[in-house]
Design a protein around this motif. Structure first.
Motif, PDB file in Angstrom:
ATOM      1  N   SER A 142      -0.080  -3.816   5.925  1.00 41.23           N
ATOM      2  CA  SER A 142       1.053  -2.935   5.652  1.00 41.23           C
ATOM      3  C   SER A 142       1.733  -2.477   6.930  1.00 41.23           C
ATOM      4  CB  SER A 142       0.581  -1.720   4.855  1.00 41.23           C
ATOM      5  OG  SER A 142       0.096  -2.114   3.596  1.00 41.23           O
TER       6      SER A 142
ATOM      7  N   VAL B 269       0.871  -1.174   0.000  1.00 36.54           N
ATOM      8  CA  VAL B 269       0.000   0.000   0.000  1.00 36.54           C
ATOM      9  C   VAL B 269       0.907   1.222   0.000  1.00 36.54           C
ATOM     10  CG1 VAL B 269      -1.706   1.344   1.279  1.00 36.54           C
ATOM     11  CG2 VAL B 269      -1.895  -1.134   1.257  1.00 36.54           C
TER      12      VAL B 269
ATOM     13  N   SER C 174      -6.089  -4.076   4.456  1.00 42.17           N
ATOM     14  CA  SER C 174      -4.854  -3.782   3.725  1.00 42.17           C
ATOM     15  C   SER C 174      -3.922  -2.913   4.568  1.00 42.17           C
ATOM     16  CB  SER C 174      -5.173  -3.067   2.415  1.00 42.17           C
ATOM     17  OG  SER C 174      -5.940  -3.877   1.575  1.00 42.17           O
TER      18      SER C 174
END
Length: 467
Positions: A447, A101, A443
């Protein structure tokens, strides 16, 4: 100077660039590294020798080297000289390849509820049915229509109070509004005082208008009044630039008393203030803006880029009086002309129907979730605000900011080093993580676990560690 052939290129760039010499020199140095004229570990000639060859002064070269150091291009060691940094040949912090990301851009998360894409499609269709296409696609009045300015005044009223519409402007983004305010209050060579760790946009503006930035130290409540007083007495600045609420990048928020103390210093030194306020409306009960506490001294800018979407290209500006409104409107016209008609119509519709507040509430909720995830994954000790869009990550002793970000990039994580934000002095061992650009909370969590892994990795020594 045959030993340093790239200096001829630097001299040529300076001769034809309209920008400040120190910025042109820093850009030329970066280009020499990308082209391979300078390689990692190469030693640069002494600054005084460079100044003599380029026909400029030592101060200018020193400013250029400071800028290059902030960009992560060079390292300087007392007694050894200045060297091209390991990793400087790459895009030194912004990720250009695939990443888990991209955590560099401070964006509000796109809410799933309400479904933003469906709302935009429906509202644009309604606008095209109700309004004349020629009007929507034509040039607009600079500063917004009367109705748009009334809607803007209502939107920012919870932070600055009620304002007359002849003190309100609608600007195509905060950056153009800030550039207009700065250009209205300064002339080339003037000093702007700001936080020592500051939003990079003010550096861009200062470089464009050939202004000098002087940094002030901060604590957990932001800029320290006694330090501001000292800097004002020494440098006689024309303008103070600040972000009092959820500062970018440090997340510091001034208390009410700190705001009053800062205003007292500004009053004592006859200092005008450019107040950048992108984040106050992310809070349920924001503190009053500086503009609410001192109407006559503060030019206030509130962008929708952080509370709704940067795609709207809209910021609301509150000025001290009608005369200043006219002057800043003229500067906006010179810089950016006007807002886009279709986006202005969409923004106005959202304000009128209450959709803007619905989206704002969804973004608030999502950011608070993401902040809680960041705190759980990364732990304590970092600078965070539960309502804010970013984290000011504290690094362990073995990581410098630029090296940490370069290593994270190799691991597929894009972050921003503290060098990008540092106005003066040593960059802190920090990096900024933007929480809103991840497509969803899952997500983001993945990350952040990657960031934690990089934090715990002990880097290998590079050339800078060899004595």
């Amino acid at each position: 100077m045959s030993a340093y052939p790239y200096l001829a290129h630097w001299k040529e760039e300076i001769s034809r660039s309209p920008n400040a010499i120190y910025m042109t020199l820093a850009d030329a140095l970066a280009l020499s590294i990308r082209k391979g004229d300078l390689r990692e570990g190469d030693r640069l000639p002494p600054q005084r020798m460079i100044a003599e060859y380029l026909g400029t002064n030592l101060t200018t070269v020193t400013r250029a080297f400071t800028e290059a150091r902030r960009r992560g291009l060079i390292d300087a060691t007392v007694g050894r000289g200045t060297f091209v940094r390991v990793g400087a040949g790459e895009s030194h912090w912004r990720h250009t390849g695939p990443a888990v990301v991209d955590l560099t851009m401070n964006l509000p998360p796109i809410p799933q509820d309400p479904p933003l894409q469906r709302i935009i499609q429906s509202d644009i269709a309604a606008i095209l049915k109700q309004q004349d296409l020629n009007s929507l696609m034509s040039y607009r009045v600079t500063g917004g229509t009367l109705e748009e300015r009334q809607l803007g005044a209502k939107w920012i009223a919870p932070v600055i109070g009620q304002r007359r519409t002849d003190e309100i402007l609608v600007s195509p983004g905060a950056q153009s509004a800030l550039a207009a305010i700065v250009s209205t209050h300064t002339q080339p060579g003037d000093v702007i005082v700001t936080d020592r760790i500051a939003y990079p946009g003010i550096r861009t503006i200062a470089a464009q208008f050939d202004l000098i930035l002087v940094g002030v130290d901060s604590d957990m409540e932001g800029m320290m009044p006694d330090q501001l007083d000292r800097v004002c007495a020494e440098h006689h600045p024309r303008l103070l630039y600040c972000i009092p609420t959820i500062h970018n990048p440090t997340t510091a928020t001034m208390s009410l008393q700190r705001r009053k103390d800062i205003l007292k210093v500004a009053q004592r030194h006859h200092l005008h203030i450019a107040e950048d306020d992108p984040y106050s409306l992310l809070m349920d009960s924001p503190l009053p803006a500086l503009a609410a506490l001192d109407h006559s001294r503060v030019s206030y800018v509130a962008t929708l880029a952080k509370t709704l979407s940067p795609g709207l290209r809209t910021a609301y500006v509150a000025l001290p009086n009608a005369d200043m409104t006219r002057r800043v409107a003229a500067a906006i016209r010179a810089i950016a002309l006007t807002n886009a008609g279709l986006l202005s119509a969409l923004t106005a519709r959202w304000m009128q129907t209450g959709q803007a507040h619905t989206i704002l509430h969804a973004i608030r909720k999502e950011l608070r979730l993401r902040q809680s995830i960041a705190r759980r994954v990364l732990g304590e000790g970092h600078c965070m605000n539960p309502d804010g869009p970013h984290v000011w990550l504290k690094l362990p002793d073995w990581w410098g900011s630029a090296d940490f970000v370069a290593y994270a990039r190799r691991r597929g994580l894009a972050l921003v080093p503290s060098t990008v934000f540092t106005i003066s002095g040593e960059p802190p061992q920090r990096a900024r993580i933007a929480l809103g650009s991840a497509p969803d909370a899952a997500s983001l969590e993945e990350s952040l676990h990657g960031v934690l892994s990089v934090l715990q990795h002990k880097r290998s020594p590079g050339f800078a560690d060899i004595v």
